[in-house]
Design a protein around this motif. Structure first.
Motif: not given
Length: 319
Positions: A164-166, A173-183
Motif C-alpha cells: 500500500y506504500c508509495d 518505487p510505488d507499491f500503492s496497488d500492492r496488498t500483503n499477499a505473497p506471490f
C-alpha cells in the motif's frame, strides 16, 4: 491456513537519518542490545530473519551477533541480505555522499545493482558460512531487474515490497496497488512487509485493504485526505517503531478480516538503543519497543494460534 508471522530485523549501520546517505557511516555498536533481545524473542518461540547490510556483517559488532547465533542458523535464525547501496561496495559515486535517488537500489544501473548484491551475498557467506537465500532491498528499492539478479545469485525469497506504500515522491518505487499477499514471480517468492489501512469505518477499511487501486484512484481526486479526516483512514506498518501493541493488534485484525494469513513484523536493529533512530529517542521509547514486540509475539502465538516462520520457509510454503 494457520496465520504465519515473519519477524524481520533490518540489521544495519548507525547513521543520522536526517543527514543524508554517506559511505563513511559504518559503525555498529548496538550489538550489545541486539544479542540479548534476540535471545528473549527466541525464548518466546520466535524465529528471526536477520536481514544484514554490508557494514553490519563487516563490523566487529555484527560479526559477534552472527557468531553468537551461528549454531541457531537454519532453525531459529536466518542470515538474510539487506542492501544499503551507499555503504555497500563497489562504490561508484564521486563523493562519499549519495543522493536520495541513488539510495534506492532500483535506481542504480542494472550492472551496479547486481554487483552490489553479489558483493553483499559473498560477504555474508564468508562470515556466516551460509549463502543467504532471502533478500531485502534497502528503502524497499526493488526494481525491474532485481528479480533477475536474485535468481542468478541463488535467492529464493524477497521482502522488498511495502504493501500500500508509495515512495515515488522520494524517487522510490510505488507499491500503492500492492496488498500483503505473497506471490511468486520468476521463481522468487515475494512476501511484502505488512501494512494496513485502518479506519473508524470498517466498511471503508475493508474497501481500502481489499482494493488498493480504489484508494489510489481516491488519492488522485484528493478524496483520501477527506476520508482521513472524516473516518480517520490512515495507513500503518506492522512494526513496534511508532506503534503500540493495540495498534499492531488492530493492523493484524484488519488484514485477517480480508483473509490475509501472512504477516511481517519488522524493525531496525539500531532502534534497540536510544537516540539511534527517529523512532526511539529515549530509554523509555526503547523499553516500549521491546515490550510491544514481546507482547505482540506472545499474542500472535497464544491468542491467534499463529506460527512464526523464517523467511526462507515461505519459498517452500508457496512452492
Amino acid at each position: 491456513m494457520v496465520a504465519k508471522l515473519l519477524v524481520v530485523i533490518h540489521a544495519e549501520e548507525e547513521f543520522n537519518w536526517e543527514q543524508g546517505f554517506h559511505s563513511q557511516n559504518q559503525a555498529v555498536t548496538h550489538h550489545q542490545a541486539l544479542i540479548p533481545f534476540m535471545g528473549e524473542l527466541i525464548g518466546l518461540g520466535a524465529k528471526i530473519t536477520l536481514a544484514m547490510d554490508y557494514p553490519f556483517v563487516d563490523s566487529p559488532g555484527g560479526r559477534e551477533v552472527i557468531s553468537h547465533y551461528q549454531q541457531s542458523a537454519d532453525q531459529q535464525v536466518e542470515f538474510a541480505a539487506h542492501l544499503h547501496p551507499w555503504v555497500n561496495p563497489p562504490y561508484h559515486a564521486s563523493s562519499s555522499a549519495e543522493s536520495e535517488f541513488e539510495s534506492y537500489p532500483c535506481n542504480l544501473s542494472p550492472e551496479v545493482e547486481y554487483e552490489k548484491i553479489r558483493v553483499l551475498t559473498e560477504k555474508i557467506q564468508s562470515v556466516s558460512g551460509l549463502p543467504p537465500v532471502t533478500y531485502l532491498a534497502g528503502r524497499f528499492g526493488i526494481g525491474h531487474h532485481t528479480n533477475q539478479h536474485l535468481r542468478a545469485l541463488g535467492y529464493q525469497v524477497d521482502l522488498s515490497i511495502s504493501a500500500y506504500c508509495d515512495f515515488s515522491h522520494q524517487h522510490g518505487p510505488d507499491f500503492s496497488d500492492r496488498t500483503n499477499a505473497p506471490f511468486i514471480d520468476n521463481t522468487i517468492c515475494h512476501v511484502p512487509h505488512t501494512s494496513s489501512w485502518l479506519s473508524l469505518s470498517r466498511q471503508i477499511e475493508r474497501k481500502a485493504n481489499r482494493s488498493p487501486s480504489w484508494c489510489k484512484s481516491m488519492n488522485r481526486w484528493h478524496i483520501t485526505r477527506l476520508l482521513g479526516k472524516a473516518f480517520r483512514l490512515r495507513k500503518f506498518r506492522l512494526s513496534p517503531e511508532g506503534n503500540d501493541f493495540s495498534q499492531l493488534r488492530a493492523i493484524t485484525q484488519a488484514q485477517l478480516n480480508i483473509g490475509q494469513k501472512v504477516f511481517v513484523l519488522s524493525f531496525h536493529s539500531p532502534s534497540l538503543m536510544a537516540g539511534m533512530t527517529p523512532y526511539v529517542q529515549s530509554t523509555a521509547d526503547c523499553q516500549l519497543l521491546k515490550s510491544t514486540t514481546r507482547q505482540y509475539i506472545e499474542w500472535f502465538q497464544q491468542e491467534l494460534g499463529g506460527e512464526i516462520v523464517l523467511a526462507k520457509e515461505m519459498a517452500v510454503a508457496q512452492g
